[in-house]
Design a protein around this motif. Structure first.
Motif, mmCIF file in Angstrom:
data_model
loop_
_atom_site.group_PDB
_atom_site.id
_atom_site.type_symbol
_atom_site.label_atom_id
_atom_site.label_comp_id
_atom_site.label_asym_id
_atom_site.label_seq_id
_atom_site.Cartn_x
_atom_site.Cartn_y
_atom_site.Cartn_z
ATOM 1 N N ALA A 156 -7.262 2.042 17.370
ATOM 2 C CA ALA A 156 -8.456 2.833 17.690
ATOM 3 C C ALA A 156 -8.213 4.327 17.471
ATOM 4 O O ALA A 156 -9.149 5.064 17.150
ATOM 5 N N GLY A 157 -6.955 4.758 17.614
ATOM 6 C CA GLY A 157 -6.615 6.164 17.418
ATOM 7 C C GLY A 157 -6.256 6.521 15.986
ATOM 8 O O GLY A 157 -5.827 7.636 15.714
ATOM 9 N N GLY A 158 -6.397 5.568 15.065
ATOM 10 C CA GLY A 158 -6.144 5.842 13.655
ATOM 11 C C GLY A 158 -4.720 5.591 13.200
ATOM 12 O O GLY A 158 -4.363 5.925 12.070
ATOM 13 N N GLY A 159 -3.916 4.990 14.050
ATOM 14 C CA GLY A 159 -2.535 4.697 13.671
ATOM 15 C C GLY A 159 -2.402 3.360 12.968
ATOM 16 O O GLY A 159 -3.166 2.429 13.209
ATOM 17 N N HIS A 160 -1.446 3.275 12.098
ATOM 18 C CA HIS A 160 -1.070 2.034 11.422
ATOM 19 C C HIS A 160 -0.165 1.263 12.375
ATOM 20 O O HIS A 160 0.767 1.841 12.943
ATOM 21 N N VAL A 161 -0.423 -0.019 12.575
ATOM 22 C CA VAL A 161 0.348 -0.812 13.533
ATOM 23 C C VAL A 161 1.087 -1.934 12.812
ATOM 24 O O VAL A 161 0.464 -2.828 12.245
ATOM 25 N N ARG A 162 2.408 -1.865 12.857
ATOM 26 C CA ARG A 162 3.249 -2.922 12.276
ATOM 27 C C ARG A 162 3.644 -3.873 13.407
ATOM 28 O O ARG A 162 4.239 -3.466 14.387
ATOM 29 N N GLY A 163 3.319 -5.138 13.228
ATOM 30 C CA GLY A 163 3.714 -6.157 14.193
ATOM 31 C C GLY A 163 4.928 -6.917 13.682
ATOM 32 O O GLY A 163 4.894 -7.447 12.574
ATOM 33 N N ILE A 164 5.981 -6.955 14.470
ATOM 34 C CA ILE A 164 7.168 -7.742 14.130
ATOM 35 C C ILE A 164 7.071 -9.011 14.973
ATOM 36 O O ILE A 164 7.463 -9.033 16.130
ATOM 37 N N THR A 165 6.493 -10.036 14.393
ATOM 38 C CA THR A 165 6.202 -11.255 15.143
ATOM 39 C C THR A 165 7.274 -12.314 14.903
ATOM 40 O O THR A 165 8.010 -12.248 13.925
ATOM 41 N N LEU A 166 7.310 -13.272 15.786
ATOM 42 C CA LEU A 166 8.281 -14.362 15.685
ATOM 43 C C LEU A 166 7.680 -15.553 14.966
ATOM 44 O O LEU A 166 6.563 -15.979 15.282
ATOM 45 N N GLU A 167 8.442 -16.099 14.031
ATOM 46 C CA GLU A 167 7.973 -17.275 13.291
ATOM 47 C C GLU A 167 7.683 -18.446 14.218
ATOM 48 O O GLU A 167 6.798 -19.244 13.939
#
Length: 188
Positions: free
Chosen positions: A63-74
């Motif tokens: 919402a604040g304009g940031g790029h969000v990288r998610g490091i998720t678990l398989e």
């Protein structure tokens, strides 16, 4: 899941926190507002990509304009309707933690449980023994003061100044000021 964003000229803040915080809780809303302000201040985010504090941080950052990288678990499905700009799938918890620690320009430790404590401990140790260059390690919320106080009294540390690398932040202003000071020195 790859929303276009300029990710190269903004520092990246990794957020550690509980996956069990309810979306309708005060803490969730608070972290979402904080992350929005951080995104508006020119930071990108990175989380473990799942529910709770991670989702609150991702929603606010987006919402604040940031790029969000998610490091998720398989081993776990990515929650539907998430606010991730990009997703990196990790084979196990150790790979995930490595990405979150090594790819961050700073870290914020939100309220959490054992997993959050493990992420804090690993990050803190790597900074304290100078494997990682000093960067902001911010502990947000009231839960951290008594935890750190107990650790300071009980731990046998390999360095005399181990606690110098972290800052306890009680307010959004505390966090934003700590990050602003670092961002001025940030260079890729």
């Amino acid at each position: 899941m790859n929303k276009l964003a300029n990710t190269d000229n903004r520092p990246r803040l990794a957020a550690f926190g509980s996956s069990r915080t309810a979306a309708d809780s005060t803490a969730y809303a608070d972290v979402s507002r904080l992350a929005r302000a951080i995104g508006e201040a020119g930071w990108n985010g990175m989380t473990g990509g799942h529910q709770g504090m991670m989702a609150a941080f991702s929603e606010g950052m987006d919402a604040g304009g940031g790029h969000v990288r998610g490091i998720t678990l398989e081993r776990f499905p990515t929650p539907p309707g998430n606010s991730l700009s990009e997703e990196v799938r990790a084979a196990d918890f150790f790979e995930r933690m490595g990405h979150l620690i090594e790819q961050a320009d700073a870290w914020i430790v939100l309220p959490g449980g054992l997993g959050t404590l493990a992420e804090l401990a690993m990050t803190w140790d790597l900074i304290a023994i100078r494997v990682l260059e000093p960067r902001p390690l911010l502990l947000y919320g009231d839960m951290w003061q008594p935890v750190i106080h107990t650790l300071a009294e009980q731990l046998q540390l390999s360095t005399d100044r181990a606690f110098d690398c972290m800052q306890i932040c009680h307010t959004h202003t505390d966090v934003l000021q700590a990050l602003a000071g670092y961002k001025e020195r940030f260079r890729r």
